[in-house]
Design an enzyme around this catalytic site. Structure first.
Site, mmCIF file in Angstrom:
data_model
loop_
_atom_site.group_PDB
_atom_site.id
_atom_site.type_symbol
_atom_site.label_atom_id
_atom_site.label_comp_id
_atom_site.label_asym_id
_atom_site.label_seq_id
_atom_site.Cartn_x
_atom_site.Cartn_y
_atom_site.Cartn_z
ATOM 1 N N HIS A 189 -1.299 4.982 7.137
ATOM 2 C CA HIS A 189 -0.443 5.323 5.793
ATOM 3 C C HIS A 189 0.167 6.923 5.997
ATOM 4 C CE1 HIS A 189 -2.823 1.948 4.603
ATOM 5 N NE2 HIS A 189 -1.577 1.471 4.288
ATOM 6 N N SER A 191 0.775 -1.195 -0.064
ATOM 7 C CA SER A 191 -0.135 -0.153 -0.028
ATOM 8 C C SER A 191 0.814 1.304 -0.097
ATOM 9 C CB SER A 191 -0.974 -0.103 1.232
ATOM 10 O OG SER A 191 -0.403 -0.071 2.380
ATOM 11 N N ASP A 240 -5.840 8.239 8.006
ATOM 12 C CA ASP A 240 -5.985 6.999 8.666
ATOM 13 C C ASP A 240 -5.030 6.670 9.887
ATOM 14 O OD1 ASP A 240 -3.446 6.260 7.513
ATOM 15 O OD2 ASP A 240 -4.490 4.924 5.982
#
Length: 342
Positions: free
Chosen positions: A253, A85, A250
């Site tokens: 990240h 990610s 979030d």
């Protein structure tokens, strides 16, 4: 002593990866399980983890496109991004904010050539997905990348993949890409001790596990002809000091500014892999650079973010040697990509 200990563990993990050994580490399984459960809980508490990252594939450095059209001018640089990610750019909303776009734009500016980017990174990917990603990147014989960046490792830690298995998959991916003719730069496992919802003493333990894997990744990648840039300690102090700026909504990240910080650290090595960075390849003693046994270089890099490790001599008194570099960073300004030509 701590650096020597990390070097020994990293070498044991890398050796286990090469010879089919099992998981090796200094922490007990029960302790590691508690750490990883805490990190997984932090991940479940994120606010936008299910939002797909923006697609950044395309051509960067459009200002150089007219030059590239001339018959005597070099072709665009082919650049591929692989990993999880973080490589995909999870947590930001614009393509130009992703690390792949930042790197493509910076590479175009240094090379003064357009850069064609293809990103096959997958959020949630572990190192065993790299085989699929490499196959995808190499599926078009007419588009073999000149250089690849791989960012992987955090999900291996949180999903308790044995570190030897993790390094084995990464080494195989680097070997396949190098055999195909691509330069490879690996951004090693980030420091999971910087996740806000992981508290002491688990924060320290998460950091320790992350750095062990990062050092072992460095040995595996360098021995297959790749270069590495450590992200863990780079993200550690800077993210810990400025979490609201460098982490995304979030809290797991990176934010746009966080990705820019990481990209600035990787860009010099990306350019140096193609012979484009205007710095000597020999060590600068004033910047504490030098030749070291690869395990010691890997351990040192894991403790200092933005540090590059690349192969130097194939053998020495203590095995292969590596060059430890601390390259100067450059701020990157990135436009939105234009579609790749068919």
């Amino acid at each position: 002593m701590q650096g020597m200990s990390r070097a020994r563990v990293a070498r044991r993990i890398a050796a286990g990866a090469a010879y089919g050994g099992g998981g090796i580490g200094l922490l007990g399984a029960a302790t590691v399980g508690v750490v990883l459960a805490e990190v997984q809980l932090a991940k479940r508490n994120v606010g936008n983890g299910h939002v797909d990252p923006p697609r950044a594939d395309g051509r960067y450095g459009g200002a150089f496109a007219a030059e590239a059209a001339r018959p005597t001018h070099a072709e665009p640089v082919r650049f591929a991004m692989l990993g999880d990610s973080t490589a995909a750019g999870q947590g930001v909303h614009r393509a130009r904010q992703t690390p792949a776009a930042l790197l493509a734009s910076g590479l175009a500016a240094v090379a003064e050539r357009p850069v064609d980017l293809r990103n096959v990174a997958l959020p949630g990917a572990q190192s065993d997905d790299l085989d699929r990603q490499v196959t995808l990147i190499l599926s078009d014989p007419a588009w073999v990348p000149d250089v690849c960046v791989i960012m992987i490792g955090a999900n291996d830690v949180t999903h308790r993949m044995p570190p030897t298995r993790s390094v084995r998959h990464l080494s195989a991916a680097v070997r396949r890409l190098r055999t195909a003719g691509s330069e490879v730069v690996v951004g090693t496992c980030p420091d999971l001790g910087t996740v806000e919802n992981v508290y002491q003493p688990l924060r320290w333990l998460a950091r320790r596990v992350s750095r062990q894997l990062a050092a072992a990744q460095t040995i595996g990648a360098v021995e297959q002809g790749g270069r590495t840039v450590s992200l863990g300690d780079l993200l550690g102090p800077e993210f810990a000091a400025h979490p609201r700026e460098l982490f995304g909504p979030d809290r797991y990240h990176p934010s746009a500014e966080g990705y820019a910080t990481a990209a600035m650290a990787v860009l010099p090595t990306l350019c140096a892999a193609l012979g484009l960075w205007p710095e000597e390849e020999r060590p600068d003693v004033s910047r504490r650079e030098g030749f070291l046994p690869v395990a010691r270089a890997a351990a040192r890099a894991a403790s200092e973010g933005g540090t590059e490790v690349t192969a130097a001599m194939p053998t020495g008194p203590r095995g292969p040697w590596a060059l430890l570099k601390r390259r100067r960073r450059r701020r990157i300004h990135t436009p939105e990509p234009s579609p790749l030509p068919h």
